[in-house]
Design a protein around this motif. Structure first.
Motif, PDB file in Angstrom:
ATOM      1  N   TYR A 202       0.855  -1.195   0.000  1.00 50.84           N
ATOM      2  CA  TYR A 202       0.000   0.000   0.000  1.00 50.84           C
ATOM      3  C   TYR A 202       0.888   1.240   0.000  1.00 50.84           C
ATOM      4  O   TYR A 202       1.873   1.303   0.732  1.00 50.84           O
ATOM      5  N   ILE A 203       0.523   2.227  -0.820  1.00 51.87           N
ATOM      6  CA  ILE A 203       1.311   3.457  -0.913  1.00 51.87           C
ATOM      7  C   ILE A 203       0.415   4.655  -0.592  1.00 51.87           C
ATOM      8  O   ILE A 203      -0.732   4.734  -1.060  1.00 51.87           O
ATOM      9  N   PHE A 204       0.948   5.555   0.211  1.00 49.14           N
ATOM     10  CA  PHE A 204       0.258   6.793   0.558  1.00 49.14           C
ATOM     11  C   PHE A 204       1.115   7.920  -0.025  1.00 49.14           C
ATOM     12  O   PHE A 204       2.164   8.263   0.518  1.00 49.14           O
ATOM     13  N   LEU A 205       0.677   8.430  -1.167  1.00 49.90           N
ATOM     14  CA  LEU A 205       1.507   9.334  -1.959  1.00 49.90           C
ATOM     15  C   LEU A 205       0.966  10.760  -1.938  1.00 49.90           C
ATOM     16  O   LEU A 205      -0.228  10.988  -2.163  1.00 49.90           O
ATOM     17  N   GLU A 206       1.865  11.707  -1.692  1.00 49.52           N
ATOM     18  CA  GLU A 206       1.454  13.128  -1.740  1.00 49.52           C
ATOM     19  C   GLU A 206       1.077  13.517  -3.161  1.00 49.52           C
ATOM     20  O   GLU A 206       1.557  12.927  -4.132  1.00 49.52           O
ATOM     21  N   SER A 207       0.221  14.535  -3.277  1.00 53.53           N
ATOM     22  CA  SER A 207      -0.269  14.919  -4.608  1.00 53.53           C
ATOM     23  C   SER A 207      -0.359  16.440  -4.760  1.00 53.53           C
ATOM     24  O   SER A 207      -1.188  16.938  -5.517  1.00 53.53           O
ATOM     25  N   THR A 208       0.514  17.159  -4.038  1.00 49.34           N
ATOM     26  CA  THR A 208       0.469  18.627  -4.041  1.00 49.34           C
ATOM     27  C   THR A 208       0.393  19.186  -5.458  1.00 49.34           C
ATOM     28  O   THR A 208      -0.459  20.002  -5.781  1.00 49.34           O
ATOM     29  N   TYR A 209       1.326  18.742  -6.321  1.00 47.98           N
ATOM     30  CA  TYR A 209       1.351  19.208  -7.712  1.00 47.98           C
ATOM     31  C   TYR A 209       0.917  18.087  -8.659  1.00 47.98           C
ATOM     32  O   TYR A 209       1.487  17.918  -9.734  1.00 47.98           O
ATOM     33  N   GLY A 210      -0.105  17.357  -8.257  1.00 47.30           N
ATOM     34  CA  GLY A 210      -0.568  16.211  -9.042  1.00 47.30           C
ATOM     35  C   GLY A 210      -1.110  16.565 -10.405  1.00 47.30           C
ATOM     36  O   GLY A 210      -1.199  15.712 -11.295  1.00 47.30           O
ATOM     37  N   ASN A 211      -1.465  17.852 -10.599  1.00 48.84           N
ATOM     38  CA  ASN A 211      -2.003  18.268 -11.911  1.00 48.84           C
ATOM     39  C   ASN A 211      -1.114  19.303 -12.592  1.00 48.84           C
ATOM     40  O   ASN A 211      -1.539  19.983 -13.512  1.00 48.84           O
ATOM     41  N   ARG A 212       0.129  19.431 -12.122  1.00 46.95           N
ATOM     42  CA  ARG A 212       1.005  20.484 -12.662  1.00 46.95           C
ATOM     43  C   ARG A 212       2.315  19.894 -13.160  1.00 46.95           C
ATOM     44  O   ARG A 212       2.869  18.969 -12.577  1.00 46.95           O
ATOM     45  N   ILE A 213       2.809  20.484 -14.231  1.00 46.36           N
ATOM     46  CA  ILE A 213       4.173  20.210 -14.689  1.00 46.36           C
ATOM     47  C   ILE A 213       4.944  21.513 -14.471  1.00 46.36           C
ATOM     48  O   ILE A 213       4.537  22.560 -14.970  1.00 46.36           O
ATOM     49  N   HIS A 214       6.023  21.454 -13.688  1.00 51.26           N
ATOM     50  CA  HIS A 214       6.804  22.669 -13.491  1.00 51.26           C
ATOM     51  C   HIS A 214       7.335  23.155 -14.835  1.00 51.26           C
ATOM     52  O   HIS A 214       7.841  22.357 -15.631  1.00 51.26           O
ATOM     53  N   PRO A 215       7.230  24.451 -15.101  1.00 54.51           N
ATOM     54  CA  PRO A 215       7.708  24.951 -16.395  1.00 54.51           C
ATOM     55  C   PRO A 215       9.219  24.802 -16.535  1.00 54.51           C
ATOM     56  O   PRO A 215       9.941  24.786 -15.537  1.00 54.51           O
ATOM     57  N   GLU A 216       9.664  24.672 -17.762  1.00 56.30           N
ATOM     58  CA  GLU A 216      11.100  24.622 -18.038  1.00 56.30           C
ATOM     59  C   GLU A 216      11.632  26.053 -17.917  1.00 56.30           C
ATOM     60  O   GLU A 216      11.946  26.706 -18.904  1.00 56.30           O
ATOM     61  N   GLU A 217      11.693  26.512 -16.699  1.00 54.64           N
ATOM     62  CA  GLU A 217      12.002  27.920 -16.455  1.00 54.64           C
ATOM     63  C   GLU A 217      13.465  28.074 -16.046  1.00 54.64           C
ATOM     64  O   GLU A 217      13.986  27.300 -15.256  1.00 54.64           O
TER      65      GLU A 217
END
Length: 451
Positions: A202-217
């Motif tokens: 069983y895994i309990f995984l954080e999802s803070t940025y689950g819908n984001r891709i950090h920009p290639e900044e």
């Protein structure tokens, strides 16, 4: 085995997951709720179980949303052991003492200026209550299996997020449970890449940025541009920053820019006593980060470090352009508020947001275009430029989180997505199911289940 999600479910704050097995109760993290008022009010509620029935707290890392409720837990009767790594112990002490001090000061100010709705404003906890937490700490080494009980063991593995941060592998009832804690980035400026799990039921995984891709900044280029533009307008740059890891990452990048003669010769100020203290944690724990001792010394020479509040006042009223890094990162408290009281209403000011801003925080409001900001019961017009640099986040993005699951040798029975607002968590759930075919769900706050 019973699991109960007491916090950090449907939200990125207040992380608390209860594991119950054969009469033993283990709390994974003991975080404080931050952000919108309904969440903050949960800090005043008792746990649904008596704290004196909890045997162990396992701490993934020292951020307030993972450790900030410990003084309440201890004050309400917890007498067990708190396991964590050595840097996490040091960071947690700093963060809890700072939090208690802020709680005390804000209650005192609310009573003095009478802006509290309560007859008498009380701190969530005070310094005396906080001091009672520290004797319960037990330091463990990463990658070493620790027996909590005859049939329960825990192993902490580097998570990369901040200094000392770990994921926790818990073995009990012939099952392996993995709690990710907060997962760092694979290419962080200061931290090493997270260690990926290889086996888990069983895994309990954080999802803070689950819908984001950090920009290639190009973070250095963004900092260079924003600082030079502010300097040309003879304005001050204020960077609200988390005191742990973010402040040190910013110092490192600014030091690099200064060495390359890309930013002006103006005062660069660190105004977070805790952030300054964390530099010592970096010095004492060299194996946890990429900075050499010499780099650390040279980098620190560039900055004016404010520890005393009078130094803060002097900096605030110094009219020359300057760059100030001040806590807190979401503008929920701390010295950054004193700077914003004076500077947020000046059009030549630049405020640079460099981290995750939880729902309901002043930082989120600024990013969403707020035209006024409430500080200590008063409203201030927002005339400053508010900019964001996403590339500095200490949280892995959707790709990093998916990658963290890529070394599993066998399919886990279930993945629970925690520590994220509902939309990011649900989008990550869909991605995990598409990529790996894992059974994946997003638990609700207060939900209990049997494994």
């Amino acid at each position: 085995m019973k699991i109960k999600f007491l916090g950090g479910a449907g939200t990125v704050t207040g992380s608390k997951t209860l594991v119950e097995s054969n009469g033993i109760r283990i709390l994974i993290d003991c975080g404080q709720f931050q952000g919108i008022k309904p969440l903050r009010e949960l800090n005043w509620e008792p746990l649904p179980i008596l704290p004196n029935t909890i045997d162990f707290v396992l701490l993934t890392h020292g951020h307030l949303d993972h450790c900030g409720w410990l003084p309440r837990l201890v004050n309400q009767g917890f007498e067990g052991k708190i396991y964590c790594t050595s840097p996490t112990k040091d960071v947690t002490k700093l963060i809890l003492l700072d939090s208690a001090k802020i709680q005390e000061e804000e209650a005192e100010r609310a009573n003095k200026e009478q802006f509290s709705k309560h007859e008498k404003a009380e701190p969530l906890y005070d310094l005396a209550q906080t001091e009672k937490v520290f004797p319960l700490f037990r330091v463990i080494q990463p990658n070493e299996e620790v027996q909590l009980d005859a049939e329960i063991s825990a192993t902490f593995r580097n998570a990369g997020h901040i200094i000392g941060a770990c994921s926790i592998e818990l073995k009990l009832e012939n099952k392996t449970l993995v709690f990710s804690g907060d997962i760092g980035r694979d290419d962080d400026v200061l931290m090493y890449a997270p260690t990926k799990p290889t086996t888990a039921d069983y895994i309990f995984l954080e999802s803070t940025y689950g819908n984001r891709i950090h920009p290639e900044e190009d973070v250095k280029l963004s900092l260079e541009t924003y600082i030079n533009n502010a300097f040309q307008m003879e304005g001050t740059v204020i960077i609200p920053s988390f005191a742990v890891e973010r402040a040190q990452s910013l110092m490192y990048l600014l030091w690099q820019l200064k060495k390359e003669d890309r930013i002006p010769n103006i005062p660069y100020v660190i105004d977070t006593p805790m952030g300054i203290s964390v530099l010592e944690v970096f010095t004492n724990n060299k194996k946890w980060h990429k900075l050499s001792e010499n780099d650390c010394i040279e980098m620190c020479r560039m900055f004016t470090m404010n520890t005393d509040y009078q130094e803060t006042i002097n900096t605030i009223f110094d009219k020359q352009p300057k760059v100030v890094i001040a806590a807190s990162g979401m503008i929920t408290g701390g010295r950054v508020l004193s700077y914003l009281e004076r500077y947020i209403g000046l059009p030549e000011t630049t405020v640079i947001m460099v981290g995750y801003q939880a729902e309901g925080t002043r930082g989120r409001k600024l990013l969403e275009g707020a035209t006024e900001l409430k500080i200590y019961g008063k409203y201030y017009p927002v005339l400053a430029k508010v900019l964001e640099i996403e590339g500095l986040s200490a949280h892995g993005d959707q790709n990093d989180l998916l990658n963290w699951l890529s070394d599993l040798k066998t399919k886990p029975k279930k993945v629970f997505l925690v520590h994220g607002e509902n939309q990011p968590a649900d989008e990550l759930r869909i991605k995990i199911q598409e990529k790996y075919g894992f059974d994946c769900s997003v638990p609700m706050m207060g939900q209990g289940l049997e494994l």
